[in-house]
Design a protein around this motif. Structure first.
Motif, short mmCIF file in Angstrom:
data_model
loop_
_atom_site.label_atom_id
_atom_site.label_comp_id
_atom_site.label_asym_id
_atom_site.label_seq_id
_atom_site.Cartn_x
_atom_site.Cartn_y
_atom_site.Cartn_z
N GLU A 5 0.83 -1.20 0.00
CA GLU A 5 0.00 0.00 0.00
C GLU A 5 0.87 1.25 0.00
N ALA A 6 0.56 2.17 -0.90
CA ALA A 6 1.29 3.43 -0.96
C ALA A 6 0.94 4.29 0.24
N THR A 7 1.97 4.83 0.87
CA THR A 7 1.80 5.65 2.07
C THR A 7 2.59 6.94 1.93
N VAL A 8 2.03 8.02 2.45
CA VAL A 8 2.77 9.27 2.52
C VAL A 8 3.41 9.34 3.90
N TYR A 9 4.73 9.36 3.92
CA TYR A 9 5.48 9.46 5.17
C TYR A 9 5.82 10.93 5.39
N LEU A 10 5.19 11.52 6.38
CA LEU A 10 5.31 12.95 6.65
C LEU A 10 6.26 13.17 7.82
N VAL A 11 7.38 13.84 7.55
CA VAL A 11 8.38 14.11 8.60
C VAL A 11 8.47 15.63 8.77
N GLU A 12 7.87 16.12 9.84
CA GLU A 12 7.73 17.56 10.08
C GLU A 12 7.71 17.81 11.58
N ASP A 13 8.61 18.69 12.07
CA ASP A 13 8.70 18.90 13.51
C ASP A 13 7.62 19.84 14.05
N THR A 46 12.16 0.76 6.36
CA THR A 46 12.49 -0.50 5.70
C THR A 46 12.40 -0.28 4.19
N THR A 47 13.06 -1.13 3.43
CA THR A 47 13.03 -0.99 1.97
C THR A 47 11.66 -1.29 1.40
N GLU A 48 10.76 -1.90 2.19
CA GLU A 48 9.42 -2.21 1.71
C GLU A 48 8.50 -0.99 1.73
N MET A 49 8.92 0.10 2.36
CA MET A 49 8.08 1.29 2.40
C MET A 49 7.86 1.83 0.99
N ALA A 50 6.59 1.97 0.61
CA ALA A 50 6.25 2.44 -0.73
C ALA A 50 5.37 3.68 -0.63
N GLY A 51 5.42 4.52 -1.67
CA GLY A 51 4.64 5.76 -1.68
C GLY A 51 5.56 6.94 -1.89
N CYS A 52 5.66 7.81 -0.88
CA CYS A 52 6.62 8.91 -0.95
C CYS A 52 6.81 9.52 0.43
N MET A 53 7.82 10.37 0.55
CA MET A 53 8.08 11.12 1.78
C MET A 53 7.85 12.60 1.53
N SER A 76 17.78 3.55 -0.57
CA SER A 76 16.35 3.78 -0.59
C SER A 76 15.91 4.32 -1.95
N ILE A 77 14.74 3.85 -2.42
CA ILE A 77 14.17 4.38 -3.65
C ILE A 77 12.88 5.15 -3.36
N LEU A 78 12.57 5.36 -2.08
CA LEU A 78 11.36 6.09 -1.69
C LEU A 78 11.49 7.55 -2.12
N PRO A 79 10.59 8.05 -2.98
CA PRO A 79 10.71 9.44 -3.45
C PRO A 79 10.57 10.43 -2.29
N GLN A 119 2.16 12.59 -8.15
CA GLN A 119 3.15 12.25 -9.16
C GLN A 119 4.24 11.36 -8.57
N ALA A 120 4.69 11.67 -7.34
CA ALA A 120 5.75 10.89 -6.70
C ALA A 120 5.28 9.46 -6.42
N ILE A 121 4.04 9.31 -5.97
CA ILE A 121 3.49 7.98 -5.68
C ILE A 121 3.39 7.15 -6.96
N ALA A 122 2.93 7.79 -8.03
CA ALA A 122 2.82 7.09 -9.32
C ALA A 122 4.20 6.66 -9.82
N ALA A 123 5.19 7.55 -9.69
CA ALA A 123 6.55 7.22 -10.13
C ALA A 123 7.14 6.09 -9.30
N ASP A 124 6.85 6.10 -7.99
CA ASP A 124 7.35 5.05 -7.11
C ASP A 124 6.76 3.70 -7.49
N ALA A 125 5.46 3.67 -7.78
CA ALA A 125 4.81 2.41 -8.17
C ALA A 125 5.41 1.87 -9.45
N GLU A 126 5.65 2.75 -10.41
CA GLU A 126 6.24 2.33 -11.69
C GLU A 126 7.66 1.81 -11.49
#
Length: 207
Positions: A5-13, A46-53, A76-79, A119-126
């Motif tokens: 499952e594509a996930t948006v990983y949000l890193v914001e303080d 983990t390398t299994e994380m899919a989607g984008c950051m 890592s290939i996570l966008p 766009q990042a999620i689509a590119a990651d899936a491809e």
């Protein structure tokens, strides 16, 4: 192929910014996992994380640039989409040279950021589908016997069966048997298809 499952990983303080953006993302159907610190995300990575950051550049402790360097060292290939203040643009440009897919400046329009995320999620899936296909090809190549691999290499060079037989000091009939097994194991019907598959596998090992 297992679908992740594509996930948006949000890193914001900034808690207010983080919560607001998470709410917006979830309201349009994205799965979101948020972090207040870069090092906390790195612990979970983990390398299994899919989607984008979506990653803020300036944060206490480990900043976004350092997190990107750490992820790059783990292949890592996570966008990554960086969120930057006005004065951080040169840093953002440097981050893109290190592989980030985009950046947005604060204050940003939600529509702009949502478009970049999609766009990042689509590119990651491809990209992941392409890598999965290459892994399958390499697994098929690994299933060939040493003699079958030898025959395949000479096939790819365009050599005729009688020439392959001479080069390997085996009978032409034996070459024909090995050739048929190579085509069957690789799941191809033409030499052109076989060549494309081997080139894809070699490209995968070089990257």
């Amino acid at each position: 192929m297992m679908t992740i499952e594509a996930t948006v990983y949000l890193v914001e303080d900034d808690e207010a910014v983080r919560d607001s953006l998470q709410m917006v993302l979830e309201s349009v159907g994205h799965k979101v996992v948020s972090y207040s610190r870069a090092d906390t995300f790195l612990e979970d990575y983990t390398t299994e994380m899919a989607g984008c950051m979506v990653l803020d550049i300036r944060m206490p402790g480990m900043n976004g640039m350092e997190l990107q360097r750490q992820l790059n060292s783990r292949n890592s290939i996570l966008p990554i989409i960086f969120v930057t203040g006005h004065g951080d643009v040169p840093m953002a440009v440097d981050a893109m040279q290190r592989g980030a897919v985009d950046f947005v400046q604060k204050p940003y329009r939600e529509e702009e950021l949502l478009g970049k995320i999609q766009q990042a999620i689509a590119a990651d899936a491809e990209n992941r589908a392409d890598l999965e296909e290459k892994h399958k090809i390499r697994a098929k190549l690994a299933d060939l016997t040493p003699r079958e691999s030898q025959v395949m290499e000479l096939m790819i060079e365009g050599k005729a069966n009688k020439v392959i037989a001479y080069d390997l000091d085996i009978s032409q009939r034996t070459v024909e048997i090995h050739r048929a097994r190579v085509m069957e194991k690789m799941g191809v019907r033409s030499l052109a298809h076989l060549v494309r598959m081997v080139m894809a596998a070699e490209d995968s090992s070089a990257s």
